[in-house]
Design an enzyme around this catalytic site. Structure first.
Site, PDB file in Angstrom:
ATOM      1  NE  ARG A 177      -8.989  -2.736  -2.100  1.00 38.47           N
ATOM      2  CZ  ARG A 177      -8.235  -3.483  -1.291  1.00 38.47           C
ATOM      3  NH1 ARG A 177      -8.738  -3.952  -0.162  1.00 38.47           N
ATOM      4  NH2 ARG A 177      -6.990  -3.780  -1.613  1.00 38.47           N
ATOM      5  CG  HIS A 186      -4.714  -6.255  -5.626  1.00 41.61           C
ATOM      6  ND1 HIS A 186      -4.569  -4.878  -5.527  1.00 41.61           N
ATOM      7  CD2 HIS A 186      -4.637  -6.724  -4.339  1.00 41.61           C
ATOM      8  CE1 HIS A 186      -4.429  -4.546  -4.260  1.00 41.61           C
ATOM      9  NE2 HIS A 186      -4.461  -5.631  -3.526  1.00 41.61           N
ATOM     10  CD  GLN A 203      -0.438  -7.455  -2.495  1.00 41.95           C
ATOM     11  OE1 GLN A 203      -1.225  -6.797  -1.827  1.00 41.95           O
ATOM     12  NE2 GLN A 203       0.754  -7.812  -2.039  1.00 41.95           N
ATOM     13  CG  ASP A 247      -5.501 -13.771  -2.019  1.00 44.36           C
ATOM     14  OD1 ASP A 247      -5.577 -13.401  -0.822  1.00 44.36           O
ATOM     15  OD2 ASP A 247      -6.085 -13.161  -2.943  1.00 44.36           O
ATOM     16  CB  CYS A 294      -1.772 -10.077  -1.255  1.00 43.51           C
ATOM     17  SG  CYS A 294      -3.433 -10.773  -1.191  1.00 43.51           S
ATOM     18  NE  ARG A 314      -0.056  -3.034  -2.052  1.00 37.54           N
ATOM     19  CZ  ARG A 314      -1.384  -3.090  -1.853  1.00 37.54           C
ATOM     20  NH1 ARG A 314      -1.887  -4.056  -1.119  1.00 37.54           N
ATOM     21  NH2 ARG A 314      -2.199  -2.230  -2.427  1.00 37.54           N
TER      22      ARG A 314
END
Ligand code: CP
Ligand code: NVA
Length: 305
Positions: free
Chosen positions: A103, A130, A133, A212, A249, A277
């Protein structure tokens, strides 16, 4: 020559492989309490240059439940911080572990790393995308509403890394995506993608409403005034289908991008989304590691799916 199954951006991967990963994620969920030990002897390095709760937990639990190991590190702990090159870092990681999840902000650096490793590199979020996700989100949508093909998804707020990955996924998984975002973020419409600055329009008959944070990691101090009209409210959910899902998310900034009433409503599936996830991560790892472990190859033959 052995191929390396990097998981960096959805469009880089064969759509049939991605659909196979989604199917395997559903399967992995069925084995939640009796996980097959397919990663026995395999190690995953997890490198973080940004905060994380879900990504860190899900990768770590996924590897361990399936019999593997993890080595979590922050980038600040690594020699790369003191100018060791990406090339040397990639070569050396390849000698120790079977895959690396990273990340970090700069997407090009992550791609550069993948070009200098002999092990799979997994994108655990960059400023660009991402993908892990969105795989979990597709699993969630399918378990609640059935096949994602043909569904209408309405995105609200900032056209950020998560939104960009939804845009990539729309073409691959054949769903309609309507982006309710400020006009300065609008792009050309495509058969899968349209833009509107009218919040009450985007959610009409939507199967899924998703948003988000307005301030992604690394954007501290950014003005959010332009996103205020795109806050998800019960009025917006009222335009959607009766069984519509609300997704996020996480982490959530309650009262900013979404009202509490939406989070407390029958529409919200945020915790299932977070749990998924884990199951998606297992399936992504199984594909990435399928060249690395005999058991993984035997258990998940993606060629045949
Ligand atoms: N959604 C997500 O990636 O959460 P974390 O930042 O907690 O990993
Ligand atoms: N867009 C957010 C997602 C966090 C999981 C960020 O990049 O901070």
């Amino acid at each position: 020559m052995t191929t390396i199954n990097h998981f960096i951006d959805l469009p880089d991967i064969d759509p049939d492989v991605l659909k196979g990963i989604i199917r395997n994620a559903h399967e992995m969920k069925k084995f939640k309490f009796n996980p097959p030990q397919i990663f026995s002897g395999l190690s995953l390095a997890m490198v973080f240059d940004k905060r994380s709760t879900r990504t860190r937990m899900s990768f770590e639990v996924a590897m361990k439940q399936l019999g593997g190991h993890t080595i979590p590190m922050t980038m600040a702990e690594m020699q790369i911080t003191d100018s060791e090159s990406i090339e040397d870092t990639g070569q050396v990681l390849s000698r120790f572990v079977d895959a690396v999840m990273i990340r970090m902000s700069d997407h090009d650096t992550l791609v550069n790393l993948s070009n200098n490793t002999y092990i799979p590199v997994i994108n655990g979020l960059t400023d660009h995308s991402h993908p892990c996700q969105i795989m979990a989100d597709i699993v969630t949508i399918e378990e609640k509403l059935g096949d994602i093909q043909g569904k209408k998804i309405a995105w609200y707020g900032d056209y950020n890394n998560v939104a960009r990955t939804f845009v990539q996924a729309a073409t691959i998984f054949d769903f309609e995506l309507v982006m309710a975002v400020p006009e300065e973020q609008h792009e050309n419409n495509t058969p899968y993608l349209s833009f509107t600055a009218e919040p009450m329009q985007a959610s009409i008959d939507a199967d899924v409403v998703v948003t988000d944070t307005w301030i992604s990691m690394g954007e501290d101090g950014k003005s959010t005034a332009q996103f205020e009209p795109f806050k998800v409210t019960m009025d917006i959910m009222g335009q959607a289908r009766d069984n519509a899902l609300f997704m996020h998310c996480m982490p959530i900034h309650r009262g900013h991008e979404v009202d509490d009433a939406v989070l407390e409503s029958k529409h919200s599936v945020i915790y299932d989304e977070a749990e998924n996830r884990l199951h998606a991560q297992k399936a992504i790892l199984a594909w990435c590691l399928s060249e690395a472990g005999v058991r993984v190859q035997q258990s998940f033959n993606f060629e045949e799916q």
